[in-house]
Enzyme design. Structure first.
Site, short mmCIF file in Angstrom:
data_model
loop_
_atom_site.label_atom_id
_atom_site.label_comp_id
_atom_site.label_asym_id
_atom_site.label_seq_id
_atom_site.Cartn_x
_atom_site.Cartn_y
_atom_site.Cartn_z
N GLU A 67 0.84 -1.20 0.00
CA GLU A 67 0.00 0.00 0.00
C GLU A 67 0.87 1.26 0.00
OE1 GLU A 67 -3.85 -1.83 2.41
OE2 GLU A 67 -2.19 -0.90 3.51
N TYR A 68 1.90 1.24 0.81
CA TYR A 68 2.81 2.39 0.85
C TYR A 68 3.44 2.62 -0.53
CZ TYR A 68 6.74 5.35 2.25
OH TYR A 68 7.65 6.38 2.36
N SER A 104 31.55 22.72 21.51
CA SER A 104 32.18 21.47 21.91
C SER A 104 31.98 21.27 23.41
CB SER A 104 33.68 21.49 21.60
OG SER A 104 33.90 21.67 20.22
N LEU A 105 32.10 20.03 23.85
CA LEU A 105 31.90 19.73 25.26
C LEU A 105 33.22 19.48 25.97
CD1 LEU A 105 28.86 17.28 25.08
CD2 LEU A 105 28.81 19.69 25.72
N GLU A 119 22.28 11.80 28.69
CA GLU A 119 21.98 11.33 27.34
C GLU A 119 23.19 10.61 26.76
OE1 GLU A 119 20.38 14.59 24.90
OE2 GLU A 119 20.13 15.72 26.76
N LYS A 148 26.18 9.73 24.42
CA LYS A 148 27.09 10.47 23.54
C LYS A 148 27.37 9.61 22.31
CE LYS A 148 31.28 13.27 23.50
NZ LYS A 148 31.75 12.79 22.19
N ASP A 152 28.55 8.13 18.95
CA ASP A 152 29.80 8.25 18.20
C ASP A 152 29.46 8.35 16.72
OD1 ASP A 152 32.49 8.45 17.89
OD2 ASP A 152 32.92 6.32 18.10
N TYR A 158 19.60 10.75 15.63
CA TYR A 158 19.00 11.07 16.92
C TYR A 158 19.17 12.56 17.17
CZ TYR A 158 18.51 6.18 18.46
OH TYR A 158 18.14 4.87 18.60
N LYS A 180 33.31 10.65 29.64
CA LYS A 180 33.88 9.76 28.62
C LYS A 180 34.23 8.40 29.23
CE LYS A 180 34.82 10.89 24.91
NZ LYS A 180 35.87 11.75 24.33
N CYS A 226 53.57 -9.69 -6.71
CA CYS A 226 52.61 -10.40 -5.88
C CYS A 226 53.35 -11.40 -4.99
CB CYS A 226 51.58 -11.13 -6.75
SG CYS A 226 50.48 -12.23 -5.81
N CYS A 262 52.32 -15.18 -6.32
CA CYS A 262 52.60 -15.74 -7.66
C CYS A 262 53.74 -15.03 -8.37
CB CYS A 262 51.34 -15.69 -8.52
SG CYS A 262 50.80 -14.02 -8.97
N CYS A 283 47.14 -7.58 -8.11
CA CYS A 283 47.82 -8.65 -8.83
C CYS A 283 46.96 -8.96 -10.05
CB CYS A 283 47.96 -9.90 -7.96
SG CYS A 283 48.49 -11.36 -8.91
N CYS A 304 46.50 -16.57 -10.16
CA CYS A 304 47.20 -16.47 -8.88
C CYS A 304 46.57 -17.43 -7.87
CB CYS A 304 47.13 -15.04 -8.36
SG CYS A 304 47.80 -14.82 -6.69
#
Length: 714
Positions: A51-52, A98-99, A130, A132, A134, A242, A337, A431, A434, A449, A454
């Site tokens: 449907e969507y 910045s924190l 909250e 943090k 990454d 988020y 941290k 290589c 070989c 290579c 090989c």
């Protein structure tokens, strides 16, 4: 589409052939946006996928017929915009600060004491803790409820305009929900774009299969995805978002609509902005520290990368009073941290492997060291340019980092610990397997290579051919492939179909029973669909999704082999780069010869036609947890979806069935608390096949075709 579904869509969208196109487009956008919020944020969809899709296609057609109707917040702008020529610089409505960091409890409480000397109320709390995340910090600019711009953090004052890429992220609403609040007419939503760890692992595995350099970590993957000039590339990356802050544009003169940070997070949720559910409002700083400690203990279970917890004073009136330290760090918040999962060990050797397409890949052999509870002996070095840039040398003491990534990485060399001169690492000119002179195409990082014969390339070609995502030949792992090559029993995937019981029982570790099982698995691989064979052939840039697109578009391999580059490039989901790779693969005579040998051995070269059979699990939501005995998660997902079910990533009130494997985690506890039905893999298969038989259908395999008798498609 059935008449019933068409009727339901008509009632939902108010289908009227005589309707004004602008009104119709507005109605469609409203329904699609609501459905997207229900699916991605509430985990409670009211529309089926079919449907969507039907409503979405109608909106696309309407906007193509009337281009002036396409708005900046239309769902159709998420994917398909033209690539940008560059990323322009934009100024944030106010600085993205910045924190300051606290690395232990003492430093966290020192932060509280410093604030109390400026404003005594700051010592009392409450506080908001909250995650943090990454990831990559971004600012989403909304004007009258519509997303008009998205930018990276940059230097805090000025970032790069990545609106075209942020629009492709489903978590980012193009239009905010209506709320009963006095909102500024123009404001930024600050937050983090991130890549879930499982998706990061899958992306790196995908890149490894295509001999592309792996990405260093989820944070870099997210940041790099945002800076792509072509939004179609970003759309192909599994990114999430988020939000955590709302910042009015000072030019509007509007006040912030919330008195506290907790109210701000609740407002963001009401607006349709995803907010991380792992957060806490704490009456005291001691409670915030306890919350942070509990998060650190379970950080591996979160499914996304974090490096700490951000602690903020909840009362926003104190924010202005406390101010900013050095025009950079707000005093009202601090990042607590976590200890990074790193260790120091000796880099014993910079070794090289050669992939199936010939790329030479450097990796580190290390003196064994424990990192994050895991003993690490090898780690990625990414590529030769990275080795040179960081000046890694054999004999160095190096820092090894795990930090949630599945593949450990060597972060840096401790140059000051070199007690003697160590020779620089030189990229090999030949290589190592070989002795063929290597090649480095202009503009590429990889060294190749070029020798298709090989032995190391052949080894990985065979391993890939038999892998679970390809033809899934159980029992044909790396050790057995090495044995077959050492005894000169195979030199090409087609040779696998000529192996005999005597060949296998002559190998160390094989008895008649194990040899017979392997021969049966090889025989069963002949009956898998063309899409699985296309993956097994190892065509550059063709993974399982692209393989299914090609197989279903052409139906059989002969028709696909005859397709020219222009035909391939015009297929949605293929594009120019993949089209070139596919056309080049089938233009080579050695590849055509391999296919003819596979054909002669009876390998299936067709894709089953999809059919709208019985869908006993239509409307049911499944969640998978733990390791299943025989099926991979992707196999189980395909099996469920082939029967009409939907697979979600987390347990909620709308979950109907939890499929439980070994080492099930917190999802099992939550499911039991909610009274969700629990099925094992065996129960899943028994019910799926039994219900199909009761409806008079033949069992349908995970790819949508009929199960071959005796085949193990687990």
């Amino acid at each position: 589409m059935t008449g019933k579904s068409a009727g339901r869509i008509a009632s939902l969208a108010g289908t009227d052939e005589g309707a004004d196109p602008a009104e119709r487009a507005a109605t469609l956008r409203e329904i699609i946006d609501r459905a997207a919020r229900e699916y991605y944020l509430d985990d409670a969809p009211s529309l089926t996928d079919a449907e969507y899709d039907e409503l979405y296609r109608e909106l696309v057609a309407l906007e193509e017929e009337h281009p002036a109707l396409r708005t900046a917040d239309s769902p159709t702008v998420r994917v398909g915009a033209e690539p940008a020529s560059s990323l322009t610089k934009v100024r944030h409505v106010s600085p993205m600060l910045s924190l300051a960091n606290a690395f232990d409890a003492a430093e966290l409480f020192e932060w509280q004491e410093r604030n109390a000397r400026i404003a005594s109320e700051a010592a009392d709390g409450p506080f908001v803790a909250e995650m943090k995340i990454d990831g990559a910090a971004v600012a989403l600019l909304y004007e009258d409820g519509a997303l008009v711009r998205g930018a990276t953090r940059g230097n805090g004052q000025v970032g790069e305009d990545v609106t075209h890429n942020l629009r492709t992220i489903r978590d980012v609403p193009l239009r905010l929900a209506d709320v009963d609040a006095a909102l500024p007419s123009r404001f930024e939503v600050r937050g983090e774009v991130y890549m879930p760890l499982r998706e990061f692992e899958a992306l790196n595995a995908y890149r490894e299969r295509r001999e592309q350099p792996t990405l260093a970590n989820p944070r870099n993957a997210a940041a790099g995805s945002l800076r792509q000039l072509d939004p179609r590339l970003t759309a192909g990356r599994p990114l999430g978002f988020y939000g955590f802050q709302l910042v009015p544009d000072p030019a509007t003169g509007a006040e912030h609509p919330c008195a506290t940070q907790w109210e701000t997070l609740e407002l963001l949720i009401a607006l349709g902005i995803p907010v991380n559910p792992d957060r806490a409002r704490c009456d005291t700083l001691a409670e915030a520290h306890e919350f942070a400690a509990s998060v650190e203990a379970r950080r591996e279970e979160l499914g996304y990368g974090i490096d700490g917890v951000v602690v903020k004073l909840d009362d926003r009136s104190l924010w202005e009073e406390l101010g900013v330290r050095g025009d950079r760090e707000p005093r009202w918040a601090i990042a607590y941290k976590f200890a990074p999962e790193v260790a120091v060990t000796r880099l014993e050797e910079i070794a090289i492997n050669v992939g199936r397409t010939g790329t030479l890949n450097p990796f580190a052999r290390l003196a064994p060291v424990e990192v994050g509870g895991v003993t690490v002996k090898m780690a990625t070095l990414h590529n030769f340019d990275e080795v040179a840039r960081k000046d890694f040398r054999e004999g160095d003491y190096v820092v090894v980092k795990r930090a949630g990534e599945v593949i450990p990485q060597v972060v840096e060399a401790l140059v000051d610990r070199r007690t003697r001169e160590l020779p620089r690492f030189e990229v090999p000119e030949r290589c190592p397997f070989c002795d063929t002179p290597v090649e480095r195409p202009e503009g590429e990082v990889a060294v190749y290579c070029p020798n298709a014969a090989c032995p190391e390339r052949l080894f990985w070609t065979l391993v890939h051919y038999a892998s679970r995502g390809a033809l899934d030949i159980r029992g044909l792992g790396e050790r057995t492939v090495r044995q077959l090559l050492a005894e000169d029993l195979v030199g090409d995937p087609a040779d696998l179909y000529e192996l005999t019981l005597e060949d296998l029982t002559s190998l160390e570790g094989f008895a008649e029973v194990s040899a017979t099982k392997l021969l049966e698995a090889i025989e069963a691989s002949k009956d898998l669909p063309l899409s699985r064979l296309l993956v097994a052939l190892g065509i550059r840039h063709v993974g399982d999704v692209a393989a299914r697109i090609l197989a279903r578009r052409f139906g059989d391999l002969d028709t696909l082999m005859q397709a020219d580059r222009e035909t391939l490039a015009a297929i949605h989901g293929v594009g120019g780069v993949m089209a070139d790779a596919v056309a080049d693969y089938f233009a080579r005579q050695d590849n055509r010869d391999r296919i003819e040998r596979l054909r002669a051995h009876g390998v299936r070269l067709t894709e089953p036609v999809e059919r709208s059979g019985h869908r006993p699990w239509e409307g049911l939501t499944f969640v998978i947890t733990g390791t299943l005995p025989d099926m991979s998660r992707s196999d189980a997902k395909r099996y469920i979806e082939a029967r009409g079910g939907r697979v979600a990533g987390s347990v909620s009130g709308t979950t109907d069935v939890l499929v439980v494997g070994d080492n099930a985690g917190s999802k099992l506890e939550r499911a039991r608390a909610l009274g969700v039905s629990e099925w094992t893999e065996a129960e899943l298969l028994r019910r799926g096949d039994a219900e199909a038989e009761a409806a008079g259908d033949e069992p349908v395999d995970a790819e949508g075709g009929h199960s071959a008798e005796g085949a193990d498609d687990g």
